[in-house]
Design an enzyme around this catalytic site. Structure first.
Site, PDB file in Angstrom:
ATOM      1  N   ASN A  80      92.658  88.600  45.082  1.00 49.24           N
ATOM      2  CA  ASN A  80      92.756  90.020  45.401  1.00 49.24           C
ATOM      3  C   ASN A  80      93.764  90.786  44.536  1.00 49.24           C
ATOM      4  OD1 ASN A  80      95.161  89.196  46.558  1.00 49.24           O
ATOM      5  ND2 ASN A  80      94.523  89.578  48.658  1.00 49.24           N
TER       6      ASN A  80
ATOM      7  N   HIS B 208      99.963  91.227  45.098  1.00 44.76           N
ATOM      8  CA  HIS B 208     100.718  90.966  46.327  1.00 44.76           C
ATOM      9  C   HIS B 208     101.777  92.053  46.416  1.00 44.76           C
ATOM     10  CE1 HIS B 208     103.387  88.891  49.216  1.00 44.76           C
ATOM     11  NE2 HIS B 208     104.341  89.403  48.468  1.00 44.76           N
TER      12      HIS B 208
ATOM     13  N   GLU C  70     111.882  88.520  49.237  1.00 50.02           N
ATOM     14  CA  GLU C  70     110.961  88.212  48.136  1.00 50.02           C
ATOM     15  C   GLU C  70     111.572  88.570  46.787  1.00 50.02           C
ATOM     16  OE1 GLU C  70     106.786  88.624  50.632  1.00 50.02           O
ATOM     17  OE2 GLU C  70     107.249  90.133  49.119  1.00 50.02           O
TER      18      GLU C  70
END
Length: 137
Positions: free
Chosen positions: A112, A115, A126
Site C-alpha cells: 500500500n 506508512h 517511530e
C-alpha cells in the site's frame, strides 16, 4: 509544529514514484526535516512492527518490508499526523479517496505504498526508531 514519520514502502520505491510522493507532502505544507533510504533487515522490520506480532499478517508484512529499499522521513507541519494520514488515504487502495497517495500508487492492502504514524505518541516512538536527534534538522 508536529512531527510524524512517513515510510515510502518497497512497492512504491520499485515503481520509482518517490519524488511524486514527496511532492504530495511538500505541496500540502509538510516539510521534510529528515530523510534516508535504507534496506530493513528482518530483525528491524519485526521490531518496528512488533505491535502486529500476534496477527496473521505479521510474517507477510515483515517479508514485504524487507523485500526492497524504503525511504523513511520525518515530516513537520501543523497537524502533521492528521495531514499525513489524509494524504495517504485508506489502507485499502480500493477504498482510498481519489487523489490520495494510496489511491494513486498502491497495488493492494498489503502493498500500500506508504506508512504513516497514527498518533503523536507513536510518531515520537517511530521517529526515534529510525533517526537520532542529530539527524533531524
Amino acid at each position: 509544529m508536529e512531527r510524524t514519520l512517513s515510510i515510502i514502502k518497497p512497492d512504491a520505491v520499485k515503481k520509482n514514484v518517490i519524488g511524486k510522493i514527496i511532492d504530495r507532502f511538500e505541496s500540502n505544507g509538510l516539510k521534510i526535516v529528515a530523510i534516508k533510504k535504507l534496506l530493513l533487515d528482518r530483525a528491524s522490520a519485526g521490531e518496528f512492527y512488533a505491535i502486529h506480532k500476534e496477527r496473521p499478517f505479521f510474517k507477510d508484512l515483515v517479508d514485504f518490508m524487507t523485500s526492497g529499499a524504503v525511504v523513511v522521513m520525518v515530516l513537520e507541519g501543523e497537524n502533521a499526523v492528521k495531514k499525513n494520514r489524509e494524504l495517504m488515504g485508506d489502507t485499502d487502495p480500493k477504498k482510498a479517496q481519489a487523489g490520495t497517495i494510496r489511491a494513486d500508487f498502491a497495488e493492494s492492502i498489503d502493498a500500500n505504498a506508504v506508512h504513516g504514524s497514527d498518533s503523536l505518541e507513536n510518531a515520537k516512538n517511530e521517529i526515534s526508531f529510525f533517526f537520532a536527534q542529530t539527524e533531524i534538522k
